[in-house]
Design an enzyme around this catalytic site. Structure first.
Site, short mmCIF file in Angstrom:
data_model
loop_
_atom_site.label_atom_id
_atom_site.label_comp_id
_atom_site.label_asym_id
_atom_site.label_seq_id
_atom_site.Cartn_x
_atom_site.Cartn_y
_atom_site.Cartn_z
N GLU A 298 -30.94 -32.13 28.46
CA GLU A 298 -32.19 -32.42 29.58
C GLU A 298 -30.65 -32.14 30.68
O GLU A 298 -30.72 -33.50 31.65
CB GLU A 298 -32.57 -33.94 29.36
CG GLU A 298 -33.49 -34.41 28.28
CD GLU A 298 -33.41 -35.74 28.32
OE1 GLU A 298 -35.27 -35.91 27.26
OE2 GLU A 298 -33.59 -36.50 28.18
C1 ACM Z 1 -32.62 -36.03 23.69
O1 ACM Z 1 -33.73 -37.41 23.06
N1 ACM Z 1 -33.36 -35.60 24.83
C2 ACM Z 1 -31.81 -35.70 22.89
#
Ligand code: ACM
Length: 658
Positions: A298
Site C-alpha cells: 500500500e
Molecule cells: C495489507 O493488508 N495491507 C497487507
C-alpha cells in the site's frame, strides 16, 4: 451437527488415524519417559504437557522422568535444527493402547505436535480420564502455518503474545508473524536508533530483552518468529524521530487514524539505505529466524509525486511510475536483507521481475500473485481469505485453500513453492481485551486448512470440533471466553449479565472494513462497546439456522421443533428484562432498538411456526408486514447484525408455499 469420528475430535485432523480397542487411562500412575536425542524443547514440552494434563484432570502428575515403569514412552530421533527451519520433519507417530502409549518422532517438533494431539484427545468416560486407543500417523500439509499479530495499531503486552503462542502451539501453527511497525506505532526498542521507539510508540514498545523472551517462548513451542518492519510506506511512526527518512519535510506525528497514508521513505537518498542497513543489521541479530518481512504494501506514491528531487531521480532512471521506484527500492533492500543473512518476505505488491527468485511473496490480495510468484520460481504464502479482522465466520476461512483458484493449475514443482499461509489479526479494532476473541477459535479453521489433508472439508465436523477446541483453549488460559464475559459485565456494570448475554449471543459485529470506513475511529477511541464485545461469529445463530433449515426440509425431530420454539420465546421475552438496564447506561443506550426488535423477531418466528405447524398459509398482508420489518431488522444497528433475522425470514417466507 457433525458426527465426530472416534479419535478425530481434535483440530487439526491428523493425516492418518487407525482406531484401536479400549482406552489408555490417565490416572495417578501416569509415568512418562523420554529416550533418544531430545533437545531442551522436548524436556520443556514434557513439563508443560504434565502441567496441562494435571490441570485438565485435577490429578497430580509430577515429572518422574526415567521412572522404572513408564506407561508413556516418548522417543525423539534427533535434536533438531539450531534455528527452526522450513525443511524440518514435523511428523510423529502416536500409539495409544490400553497397556500404554508411545510417541515417536524424527525431530523435537514432531514430539511437540504429538503431545498436543494427546492432550486434545483426553476424554471423560466410565473409567475416568482416558484417551481412546488408536494409532495416529501425522504430518503437516504445508511447512509454513502462520498467525500474524499486528502490535502496531494497538500494542499487545508480552502476556498477550505468550498466551496466544500457547494457542498457536495447540493448533500446530509454527510461525508468529510479528507486525512491529506501522504508521500508528513503532513497537520495538532499537539501540542503534532509539528515537524510533522514544518518539514513535507513546511509550508502548517491546524492549529487546522482552523480544528475546518471546522468541524463546515461541521456540520452546515449535514456533518461528518472523518480524515485519513495513517499509517504505506504513512508516509514519519512524518519521516522528527521524523525519529525514521521509519524502516530505516534517515534522511528523504518530498517525492516529486508520487507513492508507501518504508518508513514505525517500528511497532515492543514500542516507535512507545507510539507515535501513544499520537498522536491519541490528534486528537481524535479534531475530534468529532466516526470514525477514519488509512489508511493502500500500505505497500510494503521493509523497514521491510531490517531491521534485524524487521526480528527477525517477526520470534519470527511466522509471515510469511509483511502482518502478518501489521495485528499485525493494531490489536494494533485498541485497541488504540478504547481506545480513536473511531471506526477504514481502506483501504481494513487491512482486517484480527485477527481484531475485529467493524472495517470498505473501499474498493478501488473492491466489493470482502466488501463482505468478511460483511460476517465476519464487515461493509464496497465502493470507488473502484468512483476515480474521474482517469478522467473517470460520467457514469462510475454512473454504480458502492455498492451492485453489489460480494456484490450482500450477505444475507440481510450482505447487511446492506455495509454502502455506498465515491467518492475519490486524489490530485497528482489537485491544488486549478482545484480541483472543478475535483470533480464537476461528484461527483454528485456518490451522486445519494448513495442516490437514486438502480433502478435509466437512463443515459440520469442523464446527463441532471448533467448539471443543474453544473449550480446550479455555483450559490453556486463552481469554476469548473469559474476557468476553468480563466485557459484558463492564457494559452491564454488574455481574447480572444473563439478559445481556442472550442478546449478545445472537449478534455479530459488522464485517469487512465497515467500521474503518465510517471515519469515526482512531487509536484513541475506546473499544468497549457491544460491537467490541460480541463474538465475531454467533454459534447460537448458526445452530438456529440449522434448526430452521431442517424444519423447512421436514427433517427435524419434535425435540428440535421444541428447541426452536424455546429459543424464539426466549428472544421474544428478553427485552422486558433488558430494556430498563439499557436505558440508563451510556454504553448500552445504542442497543435499545436492537433489543426491542428482538422481541418482534422472536414473536414473528413463533407466529410463522404456528402457521406452518398447522399446514396453512399465512395471510398475505401479515407476511408482507413481517418481511418489511425483518428486512429492516436485518440491517446493522450500532454496528451489529442480528443474526437470527435471516432464519426467521425464511420461516415467514415459507408461509406462502406450504
Ligand atoms: C495489507 O493488508 N495491507 C497487507
Amino acid at each position: 451437527m457433525g458426527v465426530l469420528l472416534r479419535g478425530q475430535e481434535i483440530m487439526p485432523i491428523p493425516a492418518v488415524t487407525h482406531p484401536g480397542t479400549g482406552q489408555f487411562v490417565v490416572n495417578a500412575s501416569f509415568k512418562i519417559s523420554v529416550t533418544g536425542k531430545c533437545d531442551f524443547r522436548v524436556s520443556h514440552a514434557v513439563d508443560r504437557f504434565l502441567q496441562r494434563l494435571s490441570r485438565r484432570t485435577g490429578i497430580p502428575l509430577p515429572n518422574l522422568q526415567n521412572d522404572s515403569a513408564p506407561n508413556f514412552v516418548l522417543t525423539c530421533d534427533s535434536g533438531g535444527e539450531e534455528i527452526q527451519g522450513l525443511e524440518e520433519d514435523e511428523s510423529y507417530v502416536l500409539q495409544l493402547t490400553s497397556a500404554g502409549a508411545r510417541l515417536q518422532a524424527p525431530d523435537p517438533l514432531g514430539v511437540l505436535h504429538g503431545l498436543q494431539t494427546f492432550l486434545q484427545l483426553v476424554v471423560q468416560g466410565p473409567n475416568g480420564f482416558a484417551v481412546p486407543a488408536m494409532t495416529i500417523k501425522d504430518h503437516p500439509r504445508f511447512p509454513w502455518r502462520g498467525l500474524l499479530i499486528d502490535t502496531a495499531r494497538h500494542f499487545m503486552p508480552v502476556a498477550v503474545m505468550k498466551r496466544n503462542l500457547d494457542g498457536m502451539e495447540a493448533l500446530k501453527f509454527n510461525v508468529l508473524h510479528w507486525h512491529l511497525s506501522d504508521d500508528q506505532g513503532f513497537r520495538i526498542e532499537s539501540n542503534r536508533f532509539p528515537k524510533l521507539q522514544q518518539f514513535g510508540s507513546d511509550g508502548m514498545y517491546y524492549t529487546q530483552a522482552e523480544v528475546r523472551d518471546v522468541i524463546q517462548y515461541a521456540r520452546d513451542r515449535g514456533i518461528r518468529v518472523v518480524p515485519e518492519f513495513d517499509v517504505p510506506g506504513h512508516s509514519t511512526s519512524w518519521f516522528v524521530g527521524y523525519p529525514e527518512l521521509a519524502s516530505a519535510p516534517g515534522p511528523y506525528q504518530i498517525e492516529r487514524g486508520w487507513g492508507v497514508f501518504d508518508p513514505a521513505m525517500d528511497v532515492t537518498k543514500d542516507s535512507t539505505y545507510k539507515f535501513l542497513n544499520d537498522f536491519i543489521g541490528e534486528m537481524a541479530g535479534l531475530f534468529p529466524d532466516r526470514y525477514f518481512h519488509i512489508g511493502g504494501d500500500e505505497v500510494n506514491g503521493k509523497q514521491w509525486k510531490n517531491n521534485p528531487q524524487i521526480q528527477d531521480f525517477m526520470q534519470q532512471h527511466g522509471m515510469k511510475d511509483h511502482r518502478d521506484l518501489q521495485a528499485y527500492f525493494n531490489k536494494r533492500l533485498q541485497e541488504m536483507v540478504s547481506k545480513h543473512g536473511k531471506i526477504m518476505v514481502g506483501w504481494d505488491e513487491i512482486l517484480h521481475p527485477d527481484l531475485p527468485q529467493e524472495i517470498v511473496v505473501q499474498s493478501w490480495r488473492g491466489q493470482k500473485s502466488l501463482a505468478e510468484a511460483a511460476r517465476r520460481s519464487s515461493r509464496g504464502l497465502l493470507s488473502s481469505g484468512y483476515y480474521l479482522d474482517l469478522m467473517f465466520p470460520a467457514v469462510r476461512h475454512y473454504g480458502v485453500d492455498p492451492l485453489s483458484g489460480s494456484t490450482a493449475s500450477l505444475a507440481p514443482e510450482e505447487k511446492q513453492r506455495i509454502l502455506g499461509g498465515e491467518a492475519c489479526m490486524w489490530a485497528e479494532f482489537v485491544t488486549a481485551n478482545n484480541i483472543d476473541d478475535r483470533i480464537w477459535p476461528r484461527a483454528a479453521a485456518v490451522a486445519e486448512r494448513l495442516w490437514s489433508a486438502q480433502d478435509v472439508k466437512d463443515v459440520d465436523s469442523m464446527y463441532a470440533r471448533l467448539q471443543k477446541t474453544s473449550e480446550y483453549l479455555d483450559w490453556l488460559g486463552l481469554k476469548h471466553n473469559a474476557n468476553h464475559r468480563l466485557m459484558l459485565q463492564r457494559l452491564r456494570g454488574s455481574s447480572d449479565i444473563q439478559a445481556l448475554e442472550t442478546l449478545a449471543g445472537v449478534l455479530e459485529p459488522v464485517k469487512e472494513y465497515f467500521r474503518e470506513k465510517t471515519g469515526n475511529y482512531d487509536n484513541t477511541t475506546a473499544l468497549n462497546r457491544l460491537v467490541d464485545t460480541v463474538h465475531p461469529e454467533s454459534d447460537i445463530a448458526r445452530q438456529f439456522r440449522g434448526l430452521v433449515d431442517r424444519y423447512l426440509a421436514r427433517s427435524s425431530t419434535p425435540e428440535e421443533v421444541q428447541q426452536m420454539r424455546i429459543r424464539l420465546a426466549q428472544w421474544r421475552d428478553n427485552d422486558q428484562k433488558l430494556a430498563p438496564v439499557l436505558q440508563e447506561s451510556p454504553l448500552l443506550k445504542e442497543i435499545v432498538p436492537i433489543s426491542r426488535d428482538l422481541t418482534t423477531v422472536g414473536a414473528t418466528g413463533l407466529q410463522a411456526l404456528d402457521y406452518l405447524d398447522h399446514g396453512g398459509r399465512a395471510p398475505t398482508k401479515w407476511r408482507h408486514q413481517q418481511l418489511a420489518f425483518l428486512n429492516d431488522a436485518e440491517k446493522p444497528q450500532a454496528e451489529l447484525f442480528d443474526m437470527i433475522v435471516p432464519a426467521v425470514k425464511k420461516l415467514v417466507q415459507a408461509t406462502s408455499s406450504q
